[in-house]
Structure formats: C-alpha cells, structure tokens
Design an enzyme around this catalytic site. Structure first.
Site, PDB file in Angstrom:
ATOM      1  N   ARG A 194      -1.746  15.037  -2.477  1.00 18.55           N
ATOM      2  CA  ARG A 194      -3.086  14.451  -2.559  1.00 18.55           C
ATOM      3  C   ARG A 194      -4.084  15.583  -2.704  1.00 18.55           C
ATOM      4  O   ARG A 194      -4.078  16.526  -1.926  1.00 18.55           O
ATOM      5  CB  ARG A 194      -3.386  13.639  -1.296  1.00 18.55           C
ATOM      6  CG  ARG A 194      -2.408  12.507  -1.081  1.00 18.55           C
ATOM      7  CD  ARG A 194      -2.286  12.147   0.399  1.00 18.55           C
ATOM      8  NE  ARG A 194      -3.540  11.734   0.972  1.00 18.55           N
ATOM      9  CZ  ARG A 194      -4.022  10.497   0.906  1.00 18.55           C
ATOM     10  NH1 ARG A 194      -3.338   9.569   0.281  1.00 18.55           N
ATOM     11  NH2 ARG A 194      -5.181  10.187   1.467  1.00 18.55           N
TER      12      ARG A 194
ATOM     13  N   ASP B 282       0.860  -1.176   0.000  1.00 19.26           N
ATOM     14  CA  ASP B 282       0.000   0.000   0.000  1.00 19.26           C
ATOM     15  C   ASP B 282       0.900   1.230   0.000  1.00 19.26           C
ATOM     16  O   ASP B 282       2.096   1.138   0.297  1.00 19.26           O
ATOM     17  CB  ASP B 282      -0.882  -0.060   1.256  1.00 19.26           C
ATOM     18  CG  ASP B 282      -1.772   1.151   1.392  1.00 19.26           C
ATOM     19  OD1 ASP B 282      -2.241   1.656   0.364  1.00 19.26           O
ATOM     20  OD2 ASP B 282      -1.985   1.596   2.526  1.00 19.26           O
TER      21      ASP B 282
END
Length: 1260
Positions: free
Chosen positions: A757, A542
């Site tokens: 992000r 991840d």
C-alpha cells in the site's frame, strides 16, 4: 490570554510568531484525532473514516493550479466510478443541501456546485434500500447542517437559561421497547405481523361461534395462546434486561458543578449547559465540549471502544482560551452556538464565545457519551447534547430484518396448502348440500338436523339447530376449515425458531471457528437466516482487514528517486536518542541497513534535505499519540546502564502507526504532542516544531497536510497522500523534477505489484506573504458555521500546490492465515468470490494472486476505462472476445442509461435471471477453456461479463458503490449473496447482502454490529458455509417438508386435547432434536469435498418437486391411516372414541418411524426423543382416558388387551411407509446424489477402520 501576547514563551520559541497568538490559538485545536490520514483511507477506501462519503468538486484556487494526472473527477455511483470531464469551480449556493443516509449515521454532502456530480436521486435506490433496513430508535433530524437561523444555544453553567423553553431532553436514556402498560398491546401487534398468526386467530375465532364449535372453545385457543405466550415471555425477558441496563446506566453518578463546587449527581438528572468534571478511567455521561484538562496544553486522551470498538487512544483538545481561564480559577461563563443533534460522530460544528473571544469548535473539542477518559487525571467540560440526543444514542439502530429464502418458499407452499384446504372444504360443503337436498323431507327426524324439538318440555315445537340448507352449507364450509386447519400447522413456526436457536448454539460453540489470537468466538446475531448459509452463490469481500490482517509494516521507501527496503532486519530499539537515552518501540520494526547508511553518510545538499524532510513528514504529518514510559535496562554488550524510554504509538489508523514507528526506527522519534507543538528526537537532538495548522484528510483531496514552524522560523507544509492526487500538485519546473517524478512512479508501480500500500510524500516552503494569506483564509474557514469543510478545502488548495516531491512509502498488510486455502475451497464449492477494494489495481491483482483468488490459468480481463464510451467499448470487446452471451436480449452490450438531469448512471434493472450468462468454449479453444477473471478500475460494472467470470476484482471502489454492486447481483439474479467486511465502510454492503458477516478486526466494531454473523478471521468462512451452512440447509429443508407432511385431518373421533397435544407435545420434540443434531455428513468430509456444497445451489433439500412428492406420500399415508383401522374393525362393535384412540397412537408411531427412516446420525439424545415420543404419547393417552368426564374414558385399557390393536398399528406403519422405503432404495441404487455417495464412502471408511483395529487387536 489576550490577543496581543504570544502563545509560546520566548524560551520555547526562538522568535515571535508572525501572526497574533489569538489567531494561532484558533487554529491549534484543528489537530483533530479524527483526521487520521493513512494509505488505507487513501489508496484504499477501507479506513473507518472513508464511509464519510463526499462526492465533491476538486477545488482550483487562483494562483495555484493543480495539475491532475487526468483532467477528470470521479463520480461515485452504485455501479462503479465513471471518470468524466471536470466541471469548473463556481461559487457555492447554500440552498442545495441534502443528506446522505449512510449506515447508521447521517453524513453531509456539501456540494454547492451547480456542476457537481452527486450521488443523487437516481442512485438513491441503494440508499433507500439501506435506510429501509435501518430503523433508528431515536428521533430523526431532517437537517444536520447548522444554519445561522437555527443554532443550538448553550449557556455555559446556566442550564435553566439554556433550556428555558424545555426543548432539550434530559440525560435519561431508554433502550427498552415496552412499558408495563404498553407491553401487551404492542407485543401482540408486533407478533401479529406474521400473517399465519392472523390465520390461526381467525380459526380460533370461528370456533367460538356456536354453529361452528367443532372443538371445545377453550381448547381451540390453546395452540395460538401457547405460541404467543412463549414469544411474549421471551420478548418480555429481553426487554426486562434492557430496563435493568437502562436503570443501572441512568443511576450512575458524575461530578457536576453546583453551588461553587463539583458535587455528585445522577446521570439521569444532568442537563444541557451544566459543567462536568470527569476523572481518569471514568465514562463520559453525555456529549461534552472540553473546557480544560489536567494537561496544561488542554490535551485529553480518550478511548472510544464503547462507541466504535477501537481500543487505540485518541486525542481531544480544550481550547487554549478556556484552558488558561480554568487554570486561573475563572468562573464558567460563555455561550456555545452549535449544530442541532445529529448522528454524524465524525463531525461537530460550533462556535464559542468566552471571555470576550469568539473561536470555532470542531470534532476535536468534543468527547462523546460512552467514551472513557484515559491517561488524563481529569477533564472539565460543558454538556451540549444529553440523553437521547447524544450522538451515541442517535446512532443506536436496530439490526436489519432479514428473512430466509426457505421461509419465503415455505410461504409459497403454504399458499398451495391453503388452496388445497379451501378445495377440500368446498368439496365437503358441496357434499353436505347434496346430502341435505336428498334428505330434505327427512330432516325433521334425522339426528342433529331435525327442524323442531319433539319433547314434553317447554322446548317442544321450537326450532332446533337448523338455519336452512344454504346456511348449513356455509356453516359446513367454515366448520371444515376449522377441522382441516392443522394442514397448516402452527407448530411449524415455533419449531423453526427453536431449531434455529439450537443450530446457533452449536455454531457459537464450534472450536473450529474460535480465534485464539483475539480471543473472539463466533457470534450469531440473527436467528432468521441460518439455512441461507447453505445456498450462497456470491461472496463480496472487503480486502483490508478482511483478507489481510490490517497490521501494517513499513517495507519499502522511495527517497528522492532511490528505492530502499530490499534487505530488512528486525530492530525494536531506535538508535541512540537524547544523550544516553534510547527509544524502545513496543513493536518490532524491520529496518534496511542500506537506508540507515544512506541517512548517516555525507550526502549532497538535495539528497540530505529530501531524506530529512521525508522522515520529518512521516513523524509529523499525523495525529498519532506517543505514550512514553521510563525504564532502565542494560545496553547490549555494555556493562553500563542506558536509560531506555519505552514508547508506544496510539492512533486511529494502523497505517499512521506504522509510518511513525518506521520514522522512529530510522532516528526520527516523535515523543511529545500537544495542541500547539510536537517534539521529536532527531538522531539524538531534540527538535521542537510549532504546529500552525492541520488540514484533515477528506475523500475529495485524498491527502493530509500540516503547517509547521521550524526553530529557524521557516515555515513548511508537509503533505502525504494518494498518488492519484499528489502528482497533480507537484511543481515540475526542471528536468530533474521530471526525472524524479518518473522514478518515483516506477517505484510505486513496483511496490503495488508486490501487494504493498503506497503513499506519496511531498513538502513546500511558505513565504511570509503566502503564510499570511493562508492564515487569513484558514481563520475565516475554521470559524465558519456553514460550509466549513468546503471552505477549509479551498484553503488547503492554496498551500497544497507546487510541492516538492520527497518520495513514497510502501506498507505491507499481510494476508490472514488460511485465506488462500479458504478461497480455493469456496471456489471449488461453486461460490463466486468478488473482492471490492479501494486499492490500486496493481495492489489488488498482487493480493489476488497471493490469496489464490487469481490463478495462473485464468484469463484476466482488465478494464481501465476513463469515460463512458471507452468503458462500454472495452466491455463489449471483452464480451465478443470471450463469446459471453448477454442475458439482456434487448441490448447485447447492456446499454447504460444516463440521467442528464441528476447526473448519475444507472443499469437497467428490468431483466432478471437465475442463471449466469453463457460463454462459448469453442471460440479460441486454447484460451476459452480457462476460467475468466475480471479486474475493473474506474468503471461501470457490466453485469453479463461480470457474472460470466469466476473472479471479479473491483478496484478503487467507494463504500456506496460496494452496496450498489451487491444490489446489482441481488436484483438481477435469484442467487444468494454474502458480504463480509471489517470496517465502517463495509456496513452498507453487509446490510445490503442476503447474509452479512462482520470481522472482529482492527477497524472497530461497526461492521460486527451491523452484521448477521461475526467471526475473528476470514478463514472461518470456509467452516461456516461448507459445514454449518450445509447442515443447516439440509436440516431446515427436511424439517419443513416433514412437518407439512405430518399434518393430518382431525375428526370428532379424536378428543380436543389429543388434537392439541399432537403438534405441541406428541411430535414436536423429535423434530426439534433431529433439526438441531442430525448430520448427513461429517465435518471432515464436507471440508475435504467442497463440491458437496453445491446441493444447496441445486435446492436438493427443498424444492417444489420435493414438496409435491411429499404431499402425495402424505395423501397415501393418510389413506392407509384411515382405512386400515376402518376395515380391521368394520364388523366389530368398537365405538368412535376407541377408533380415535387407535388413530392417535398409530399416527404418532407412523410419524416417528417415518422420521427414524431419514435420520442420518443416531446419538443418545435422538434415540430418547424419537422413541420417547411414542412412550410419552401412550402415557398421555392413559392419563386422558382415565378421566371420567372425557368421552373416551377407559378406551385405551380395552383396546390394549386385544392383539388386533397392536397388529393394526404395525400394519398401518408398514403399509404407509412401504412406498417411501421402496422409492428411497431405488433412488439410492440407480440415481444416487453426491451426498449419498459421500455418505456411503464414510460408512465404508469407518468399516475398514473398524476391521483394521480388530485385526490389530487379534494379532496382538
């Protein structure tokens, strides 16, 4: 409260609401703490809630058309995301219901659309594998959805009426496996799942038959009983601890409303329907719907650390109808209709009838067993689920059972040994038959084989122990099996368990894997697969929280077409607040001076409104809980005192906390939140906003919205979400709107390329008609017991359209320390690292470059297919360009099949290979010599191309797709896989991989609880694999071969006890000590030269070739061991028991010297174990030979006096080990392995260091 009275007083609200307050109160509780909306849960499917996987149709509502970027929907399958033409929305049908098994929880797929693409039966192969690995301790419920014909009826404060049919369980829990009655049969049943134990049981049973009693009947049972008893004692102790924990838990006390007052009652006696009072810092005893709290607005703060490991506070709400009634001292009377018990901790669907009102209940109104009440004096609630039916207990699952690859290989070798054993027994039985046939006429006079007794007693003439030649042959075969059974030693299994236990201890205590920042040490949660750590070929990682810290910092902002954030300065005091009050943030926030000046200078009307609404959205559109504490401190540079309010934000998502903190730093400080309103300080002015409703984030919309009433009675919708879904909801009515959209998209691309992000922020005004229409639909949807989420999504689509773009945010998630170095070392070790993330492609590439996953010399293959054909063509072109040869001979392009009936895509799984596909370096020589990196976005993963690449980046991957990708590699190769993650959405991937590693991160402990190993930082993976993985593999591989080679055939020359003690006492301790402590190379060398890890990939420590060589060496040693004493004493009068005593001592000396030849690292404990084993054997022989009832009485005393005895032992040892010694020497000189070369370099380095220290001492 009646429906005609306003919810808020006139002092609080400047004007009366447009709708009745009864409707508002039904909507206020929709602010749910599980509705966290963050960029991690949008751009990145790494949020804790993103594992609530829903594959549903986007909803189009008449009058408000969404304009998606691409007219498509994403099909989440196990191999990637295909973007296919969108199907029109149709009315739902209630008969299409299904459950998705997701980790340890059951989630709902509420697709009711006949055209919906589901994760259906075709892709259920991944789900089936996941569900097979999880065995819940509780009852499984087939239908988690609530239907009108099957609700659970809870009569408040009336437990007898609630459970009048005795269908609900009590609150007593039991996590133990056994009771006193069931322990013995159940434990034996579990242990005999090992086929080897059944083999040993059969051997012991055969030995109980009189014609086959080779050993003493009692002695033959001793080894198996010893192993069974040790395991049973361990299991019994563990279960006793569970019983003790259950007893302590069940006997805790809680306040229960009885006889008109709250009285203490033990947890185990609490029943469904009873009313509880929970005080501050108390643990919730069962699942409770809140009726009221000490807060007038009904807010309760809870901590769910015991449930999911998250320390952040979350908010739960009591309905205003019940809160006001409790404050007025009303009796507890009402009815709750709720869903049947299920494992979904993120959803609760129910209705309540209370004082003539009927209103919905949601997940924000229930507190679960195991949570703790925080920052709230008390809370009152009614029990809806108790004991084993609570969501926490339904989610308790056993760890997945995994078996190491070496153990599976060992079973293969055991089979070969069994074949060899039966061949030997057949030879012996055949020889016995031939001998009996040859001496058929002499059987009456031969000892042990005469047919009749010849004596003067009553036995004279009776048949002796002779059953005829055929039966004698059969009995000879069975007796031989008993004699030779030690070829498959029972000590191997118990030795492996003890060695793994010792290895785990040293891994846990390794200071190099201790995370000082979080205080977490390495955890070994599975003892079965330690050696697999030395053979890992693929790592699936991840990104968020695993490679990065998951500690978000607000970095960049695009506001109305202008980009900010290039010049940041740290500041943890948020401007002047109300009066002389200042807000002091707990964490330091970097602010951009340019943006501060922009907010405080005179702006045009549009710029000013956009900037104001931008930061209002950041502060209001969330579920963050502000915690304010008063303090007084001296203002910087001033003598007077300013009142400083220390404020901390608690939220379920680090992204939300970062955005709210950033808004506070720029003057928009959220400092109060209730179920009906929020209050913030906007540049020194108090602003109260009424919350009319909130639409939670879901995986279909990928956005969150809140409906706010301003003091001037205007109503706005504030929305934030992922760019992929937000741009399709914007109103591009003018050229300026188009320009703003293009500018914002340009800024988003820039931010993503920096590894940030992103989220898009937008807003919209609602007219009275639109508000009324939305409220009507919202009330119907929120009170629905069926398809509630689908109806709420339709309602959200009504207002989440024609939005005005305000800007975008960019948050930085910093890399963890040591990640680039760790990835570089792992790649040098020959391990392929795949990153599976939900982030945008640009963000993933940027992170890949910064963590050295992608390097400048790599040829990047980027696949951005939006259809099946396009993906196939792009992948085929890339394979042709880089000359990747397909391992699937049937179809070089690896044709994908589509199941039209079920609507899923599958990759043929009939081809399996242990080697990766080849690619030709001669084609385009300049480019093709570079390693390949594959970046895939919205695609179907192609096996051949992906396995040819050194690096694979999969972007926008859903949780189930992660597991599907891991399963693809597992099923189509023989390589070992490791998955590492930190969030609940990584659980399926962790459980699917051969080895699962959980990170103790910011997203709770779901990944840790589902993992085989757990650690604090990704960088520790380097030490775990390259050091401990290498050591464990080398040790266990050698140990298996050694134990199999030390098994020897016993004869009647050895006493029963000597045969038993051989495996249990004489040779077990040295093997265990060496298996735990031996190190072929130092920690420093293994980290300095990562390529040494390749020994595990090449199976150098254990393979079939080594096994047969070891078996040949064992045959030679056995022959030497047998014939040297035989020829030495052939002319002597020594008896068979003396010969057996010599063989016992000789084999123990031989085995320990054999072991000593292979020890790499001698420490004091190793010396004691190896040489002490020989001493212990002599001591045991002296004791056994001193017992008069044994046939070998006093033999050791006679033998030890003779020099021949000692010379024979020396000769056996030298002759037996000479071929092995010569083979090792020749092999080391002419064909040294990398490990041998590195070991010699270590020795030379130590010698030089020793010589230099001596020279320094002499010169001084």
């Amino acid at each position: 409260m009646t429906s005609g009275h306003p919810l808020l007083s006139s002092s609080d609200s400047p004007s009366a609401p447009l709708v009745p307050s009864s409707f508002l109160t039904k909507n206020l509780a929709r602010i749910s703490s599980n509705a966290s909306f963050s960029s991690s849960s949008l751009d990145n499917n790494d949020g804790a809630q993103s594992d609530l996987l829903e594959v549903k149709d986007d909803v189009a509502v008449s009058g408000c058309s969404e304009k998606p970027l691409e007219n498509s929907i994403t099909l989440a399958g196990p191999f990637g995301s295909w973007l296919l033409p969108q199907f029109p929305f149709e009315n739902p049908t209630r008969d299409r219901r299904r459950l998705v098994s997701w980790g340890a929880m059951e989630l709902h797929n509420e697709n009711r659309n006949s055209g919906t693409l589901e994760i259906s039966q075709g892709s259920s192969r991944v789900q089936e594998k996941l569900s097979q690995r999880i065995r819940h301790k509780s009852v499984q419920f087939d239908d988690n959805l609530l239907h009108d014909d099957n609700p659970r009826l809870i009569y408040i404060n009336d437990p007898k009426r609630t459970n009048d049919k005795y269908e609900f369980t009590g609150n007593e829990i039991r996590t133990s496996k056994y009771t006193i009655i069931t322990f013995l049969p159940k434990n034996l049943f579990i242990q005999f799942h090992r086929v080897a134990y059944l083999y040993f049981l059969a051997i012991a049973a055969l030995n109980q038959l009189p014609p086959l009693a080779v050993f003493g009947r009692t002695v033959s049972l001793f080894p198996l009983l010893f192993v069974l008893c040790v395991t049973a004692i361990k299991d019994g102790y563990e279960d006793w601890r569970r019983h003790r924990s259950d007893r302590n838990e069940n006997n805790r006390e809680a306040l229960v409303f009885q006889s008109g007052q709250f009285q203490l009652k033990k947890w185990k006696h609490i029943q469904v329907g009873e009313v509880l009072k929970i005080c501050a810092d108390d643990t919730i005893p069962c699942d409770v719907v809140l009726l009221g709290t000490s807060d007038p607005s009904g807010i309760a703060y809870i901590q769910t650390m015991n449930l999911d490991g998250e320390s952040n506070l979350k908010t739960r709400y009591a309905r205003q109808e019940t809160t006001s009634a409790i404050c007025e001292g009303c009796t507890f009377l009402g009815l709750i209709r709720c869903e049947q018990p299920n494992r979904n901790i993120y959803e609760f669907t129910a209705n309540m009838e209370f004082n003539g009102h009927k209103f919905p209940l949601s997940q924000s109104n229930i507190v679960l067993r195991g949570c703790q009440l925080k920052n709230t004096a008390w809370a009152i609630g009614v029990v809806v689920y108790a004991g084993q039916e609570t969501k926490a207990m339904l989610n308790s699952a056993a760890s997945p059972s995994k078996r190491s690859k070496l153990e599976s290989y060992m079973n293969r070798e055991t089979l070969w040994l069994s074949v060899f054993l039966f061949v030997m027994c057949a030879v012996v039985a055949t020889g016995m038959g031939l001998w009996l046939m040859h001496h058929k006429g002499q059987i009456d006079t031969l000892a042990y084989y005469r047919k009749r007794y010849y004596s003067d007693g009553k036995e004279n003439g009776k048949t002796y122990r002779f059953y005829g030649i055929p039966m004698e042959i059969f009995f000879s075969f069975l007796s031989s099996i008993i004699v030779f059974q030690i070829m498959i030693p029972i000590s191997l299994y118990i030795t492996m368990e003890l060695v793994r236990l010792g290895q785990s201890y040293f891994m846990i205590e390794d200071r190099h894997m201790f995370d000082s920042s979080s205080g977490s040490r390495f955890q070994c949660r599975s003892l079965n697969i330690n050696e697999d750590l030395g053979q890992i070929r693929y790592i699936f990682s991840d990104k968020t929280g695993t490679l990065t810290e998951n500690k978000m910092e607000f970095r960049r902002a695009s506001i109305f077409g202008r980009s900010f954030g290039t010049s940041l300065q740290e500041a943890n005091v948020a401007g002047i607040g109300l009066g002389r009050k200042r807000w002091k943030l707990k964490s330091e926030i970097s602010v951009d001076n340019e943006l501060v000046e922009f907010l405080h200078k005179d702006l045009s009307e549009n710029d000013r409104i956009a900037a104001h609404e931008f930061f209002l959205t950041l502060a209001a559109c969330n579920t963050v809980v502000p915690i304010v504490s008063n303090s007084t401190s001296s203002s910087c540079g001033k003598s007077e005192l300013d009142d400083v309010e220390a404020i901390d934000y608690q939220g379920e998502s680090p992204d939300e906390q970062a955005l709210v903190s950033a808004a506070s730093a720029y003057g928009y400080t959220l400092f109060e939140r209730t179920s009906g309103h929020i209050v913030m300080d906007v540049n020194g002015e108090k602003l109260r906003l009424d919350v009319l409703g909130l639409h939670e984030f879901d995986s279909v919309r990928k956005r969150m919205s809140v409906v706010i009433r301003f003091p001037n009675n205007t109503v706005k919708v504030l929305v934030k979400g992922a760019d992929a879904t937000m741009f399709g909801t914007l109103a591009n009515d003018s050229e300026r709107d188009d320009h703003l959209t293009r500018s914002t998209q340009s800024h988003l691309s820039e931010y993503s390329s920096e590894g940030l992000r992103t989220l898009v922020v937008a807003a919209r005004d609602l007219t009275d008609e639109q508000l009324e229409q939305w409220q009507s639909m919202y009330e119907d949807a929120s009170t629905s017991l069926t398809d509630r989420s689908l109806k709420l999504r339709q309602t959200a689509a009504l207002i989440e359209c024609n939005l005005k773009l305000l800007g975008a945010t960019a948050i930085e998630d910093k890399l963890q320390d040591g990640v680039p170095e760790a990835i570089e070392s792992l790649r040098q070790a020959g391990i392929k690292v795949w990153v599976l993330t939900g982030d945008k492609q640009e963000t993933a590439i940027s992170i890949g470059l910064s963590c050295k996953l992608l390097t400048a010399d790599m040829q990047q293959i980027i696949i951005n297919g939006t259809s099946e054909d396009e993906c196939r063509n792009l992948l085929a072109d890339s394979m042709a360009k880089y000359d990747v040869k397909s391992s699937n001979k049937r179809d070089p392009s690896f044709k994908l099949k589509k199941n039209a009936e079920n609507g899923y895509l599958e990759i043929p799984g009939n081809a399996k290979t242990s080697s990766v596909p080849e690619w030709n370096g001669r084609k385009e020589e300049g480019k093709m010599n570079a390693p390949l990196a594959l970046i895939i976005d919205g695609n179907s993963l192609l096996f051949d191309l992906a396995t040819s690449c050194s690096v694979v980046l999969c972007c926008r991957v859903a949780p189930l797709q992660k597991a599907g990708i891991v399963d693809l590699i597992k099923t189509r190769t023989d390589d070992m896989t490791l998955a590492i993650g930190d969030g609940a959405n990584d659980v399926s991937m962790i459980q699917m991989a051969d080895v699962g590693v959980g990170i103790c991160g910011q997203e709770g402990r779901q990944a840790v609880m589902a993992s085989d190993f757990a650690m604090g930082q990704f960088r520790f993976l380097k030490t775990l694999l390259l050091v401990h993985g290498h050591w464990n593999y080398q040790r266990v591989g050698y140990m298996i071969l050694f134990i199999l080679s030390t098994a020897f055939s016993t004869t009647s020359a050895l006493t029963d006890w000597s045969s038993v003690f051989y495996s249990v006492i004489y040779t077990s301790l040295p093997t265990i000590v060496v298996g735990i402590l031996d190190k072929d190379l130092s920690h420093r060398t293994l980290l300095q030269y990562p390529k040494l890890y390749g020994a595990g990939h090449r199976h150098e420590a254990y393979n079939l070739h080594l096994f047969w060589i070891t078996m040949l060496d064992t045959v030679w040693q056995s022959l030497v061991l047998f014939y040297v004493p035989l020829f030495t004493y052939k002319d002597s009068s020594i008896d068979i028991w003396s010969m057996g005593s010599l063989w016992t001592i000789a084999v123990v000396v031989l085995v320990n010297v054999h072991l000593a030849m292979d020890v790499h690292r001698w420490v004091f404990i190793t010396q004691i174990a190896v040489w002490g084993s020989i001493i212990i054997t002599y001591a045991c022989m002296v004791v056994l030979d001193s017992i008069p009832v044994f046939p070998n009485y006093w033999t050791i005393y006679h033998l030890a006096k003779s020099p021949t005895y000692w010379i024979a032992i020396l000769l056996i040892t030298v002759v037996a080990l000479l071929p092995r010694f010569v083979f090792k020497v020749v092999n080391h000189i002419f064909w040294p392995s990398d490990i041998q070369i590195a070991r010699e370099a270590e020795v030379l380095h130590r010698q030089r260091k020793h010589l230099s220290s001596k020279q320094d001492d002499s010169s001084s």
